[in-house]
Scaffold this active site. Structure first.
Site, PDB file in Angstrom:
ATOM      1  N   GLU A 198      26.009  97.893  -4.002  1.00 32.24           N
ATOM      2  CA  GLU A 198      25.318  97.021  -4.957  1.00 32.24           C
ATOM      3  C   GLU A 198      23.871  97.495  -5.189  1.00 32.24           C
ATOM      4  O   GLU A 198      22.922  96.734  -5.022  1.00 32.24           O
ATOM      5  CB  GLU A 198      25.367  95.569  -4.483  1.00 32.24           C
ATOM      6  N   ASP A 257      35.576  89.839  -1.197  1.00 30.91           N
ATOM      7  CA  ASP A 257      34.233  89.383  -0.863  1.00 30.91           C
ATOM      8  C   ASP A 257      34.254  87.896  -0.511  1.00 30.91           C
ATOM      9  O   ASP A 257      33.934  87.059  -1.362  1.00 30.91           O
ATOM     10  CB  ASP A 257      33.317  89.630  -2.086  1.00 30.91           C
ATOM     11  N   GLU A 282      29.287  80.511   0.117  1.00 30.86           N
ATOM     12  CA  GLU A 282      28.989  81.083  -1.202  1.00 30.86           C
ATOM     13  C   GLU A 282      30.106  80.814  -2.212  1.00 30.86           C
ATOM     14  O   GLU A 282      29.847  80.348  -3.321  1.00 30.86           O
ATOM     15  CB  GLU A 282      28.763  82.592  -1.059  1.00 30.86           C
TER      16      GLU A 282
HETATM   17  C1  GCV Z   1      23.488  89.957   0.185  1.00 28.75           C
HETATM   18  C2  GCV Z   1      27.984  89.347  -2.486  1.00 28.75           C
HETATM   19  C3  GCV Z   1      26.887  88.333  -2.635  1.00 28.75           C
HETATM   20  C4  GCV Z   1      25.515  88.968  -2.518  1.00 28.75           C
HETATM   21  C5  GCV Z   1      25.441  89.689  -1.166  1.00 28.75           C
HETATM   22  C6  GCV Z   1      26.574  90.706  -1.101  1.00 28.75           C
HETATM   23  C7  GCV Z   1      26.621  91.399   0.245  1.00 28.75           C
HETATM   24  O1  GCV Z   1      28.007  90.216  -3.573  1.00 28.75           O
HETATM   25  O2  GCV Z   1      27.025  87.669  -3.848  1.00 28.75           O
HETATM   26  O3  GCV Z   1      24.557  87.973  -2.610  1.00 28.75           O
HETATM   27  O4  GCV Z   1      24.202  90.295  -0.989  1.00 28.75           O
HETATM   28  O5  GCV Z   1      27.806  90.064  -1.295  1.00 28.75           O
HETATM   29  O6  GCV Z   1      27.412  90.957   1.068  1.00 28.75           O
HETATM   30  O7  GCV Z   1      25.895  92.336   0.457  1.00 28.75           O
END
Ligand code: GCV
Length: 618
Positions: A245, A324, A352
């Site tokens: 990411e 995820d 989340e």
């Molecule tokens: C900390 C997902 C979440 C992100 C998070 C990412 C990760 O994409 O939405 O907020 O980033 O996972 O686990 O690195």
């Protein structure tokens, strides 16, 4: 305000804030026992912690004799045993017999706290220890935190977000003294710090590269580690999100992940440190038109060929499922396939995608499924993304504390039964008549299934709003870059992930491959995760697929209505009763919205009406 006492009734018996002025877990155990003994009910046994250095560091043995419970333990075990003994007294159950030692030696809580005080995916208020780009905390609250973590055996706290934003790069650098002072506060509770570091840090400190094979870069990290461990000798290590990411990583320099991770691991090895390297790597700029790229296949494709190349003190931290932290996923294929790598399993307590600490979602059953299907012997360490914040009750929803409690108990002993853990938390938290204790335990145990029915039935993940990850939006993720597509059309829905499709099933060993590949053996809960099926497809129970989708959404909503009624009948203490009721009202609205949006979406696509003629918007 410290509201700890209302969450864990056994601490009500201690009646005082976490002990100050202790310098090691044994002294904390003595202080806890002293407070407990002073405040205990007359007929409750006294606690007597005894240090026994012949026992493993984290192990303990409890011996109950008449009016006393003797707690023999190693230097940290004696503290864990003290909490365990107090917990048993509160639960009014016999103390566990025999040697009690943790299954995993690394039991981490990963906080996604930013130094500006925000918490990424945090649903319980602002950071407890950061604000305005610096440390900002009440030491008493940090001791409470230490007590909370130690009471369930969590022994490592990663203090900052894996997305390392400025100025968190300074935590082990310009702010090293403050980080050391923070570590001092948690050490008496047996909790060691871990810090998320940015792979490109040398670049920001004036080097021309962060290439892990560049000698200057290696030397820079070596010196960095030397300074860090000099200030914090029990620092647990680094947590790294690399090439994920948009975070920097070894790929920038044409290097592999083992080359990146091992370079760091060698710099921390002299101090007994570990590098926890996250395996959350996928193409986050995918073209939705490209049906040949499938996000859940990505981590295995990348890491499986690298099995055996990571150093001993690297832990490859794998999210429990290949996507995820979704409501329902199969276990990540990496757990089966990476036989020569130390793997960590990453869970997420922060809700989340699972209700954001508004909707109820008790996680123990989900973890049980993952650990059962993988086998815990394949896992070397556990981590969970934290669900804590500055909220008075620490976890947003008072019941969300259950997930933290249960995580610690699972990390200590992954063989535990989910229902027992939930009951244990209920008993240690509230003093309810037995029929209410049953009702609350039952409601929490069913909460995941209710949430799943209205948000992600049959493995249909990702239909939530992309901006918030809360509330329904069936097309929200459909034409986006995240690799998260249901590809619903007028005839069919789901993704074929068998060998005739994206091939995810081929990454699993024979048993799982056979189970998931065949739509007639694939568990209903994962049916559309692994298969693309027409709406008219017959489920095992004779219903059509579309009917099952409608039914689950109606049932999910009805179950929340029942939960609301159960909750209203409980005699919970305030403020929990009111907070839980307020959140339950919001959950009901959420479930209603999910039910109506998703059912309407599929009705409009398929044109097939609900057999029972319930309200769906044409
Ligand atoms: C900390 C997902 C979440 C992100 C998070 C990412 C990760 O994409 O939405 O907020 O980033 O996972 O686990 O690195």
């Amino acid at each position: 305000m410290n509201n700890w006492k209302t969450r864990y009734a056994w601490l009500r018996e201690f009646g005082e804030p976490a002990p100050a002025g202790t310098d090691c877990p044994f002294h904390t155990a003595e202080a806890e026992a002293e407070i407990y003994n002073r405040n205990r009910k007359e007929d409750a046994p006294r606690l007597k912690p005894v240090l026994d250095e012949t026992l493993p560091e984290e192990a303990y043995i409890l011996k109950s004799g008449g009016s006393e419970i003797q707690i023999k333990g190693g230097s940290k075990g004696v503290l864990y045993g003290t909490y365990a003994a107090a917990g048993s007294v509160t639960e009014k159950v016999p103390v566990p017999e025999g040697l009690n030692a943790p299954y995993w030696s690394l039991r981490m809580l990963d906080s996604w706290d930013n130094m500006d005080g925000s918490v990424e995916r945090g649903y319980a208020g602002r950071s407890i220890w950061f604000e305005a780009d610096r440390y900002s905390y009440d030491p008493a609250r940090i001791r409470q935190l230490g007590r909370m973590l130690a009471s369930v055996g969590i022994n490592v706290l990663c203090i900052n977000n894996v997305n390392v934003h400025v100025p968190a790069q300074d935590l082990l650098d310009g702010m090293l003294d403050e980080t050391a002072a923070f570590a001092d506060l948690l050490r008496p509770f047996g909790v060691r710090l871990m810090v998320s570091v940015d792979f490109s840090l040398p670049l920001q400190r004036g080097l021309v590269s962060a290439d892990p094979l560049d000698e200057n870069v290696c030397l820079w990290w070596k010196n960095f580690a030397e300074r860090a461990w000099k200030a914090i000798p029990d620092l647990a290590g680094y947590l790294i999100k690399a090439d994920s990411e948009h975070r920097p990583g070894p790929n920038t320099y044409g290097r592999t992940h083992p080359e990146g991770a091992n370079m760091l691991a060698r710099s921390v090895a002299p101090y007994g440190g570990v590098v926890v390297w996250r395996a959350f790597v996928y193409n986050c700029t995918q073209d939705w038109r490209d049906a040949s790229t499938d996000r859940p296949c990505a981590a295995y494709d990348l890491y499986h060929p690298l099995d055996g190349q990571f150093d001993e003190n690297v832990i490859l931290q794998v999210k429990y499922g290949p996507f995820d932290f979704q409501v329902r996923e199969p276990a990540s294929p990496l757990f089966y396939g990476m036989k020569n790598t130390h793997l960590g399993c990453e869970l997420q307590l922060a809700q989340e995608y699972t209700g954001q600490q508004i909707d109820l979602f008790a996680m123990p059953a989900l973890w049980r499924e993952i650990f059962d299907s993988v086998g815990t012997e394949r896992i070397h360490a556990v981590a969970a993304v934290g669900n804590l914040g500055r909220d008075a009750c620490w976890t947003g929803h008072p019941f969300a504390a259950l997930n933290l409690y249960a995580y610690g108990r699972f990390a200590w002993n992954p063989g535990v039964n989910p229902a027992e853990i939930v009951r244990s938390w209920v008993r240690q938290t509230y003093d309810l008549p037995s029929e209410q204790e049953d009702a609350l335990t039952d409601m929490l145990m069913k909460s995941r299934s209710a949430y799943e029915k209205y948000t992600a039935t049959l493995g249909l993940d990702w239909m939530m709003r992309p901006e918030t990850h809360y509330g329904p939006s069936p097309y929200g993720y459909e034409f986006d870059v995240w690799g998260t597509y249901t590809r619903a059309d007028r005839d069919a829905v789901g993704t074929d992930r068998t060998k005739t499709g994206t091939g995810l099933t081929e990454q699993y060993p024979e048993e799982q491959k056979a189970l998931y590949s065949d739509s007639s053996s694939c568990p209903d809960e994962l049916l559309l995760f692994f298969h693309r099926l027409p709406y008219t497809w017959r489920m095992r129970d004779g219903r059509t697929l579309i009917q099952r989708i409608y039914d689950d959404h109606f049932e999910g909503f009805d179950e929340v209505q029942k939960m609301q009624k159960t909750l209203a009948d409980l005699s919970l203490p305030e403020p929990d009763a009111q907070e839980a009721a307020e959140r339950m009202n919001l959950q009901l609205l959420n479930a209603r919205e999910w039910r109506d949006v998703i059912n309407t979406f599929f009705y409009r696509l398929s044109g097939i009406p609900d057999e029972h003629g319930r309200k769906i918007w044409p």
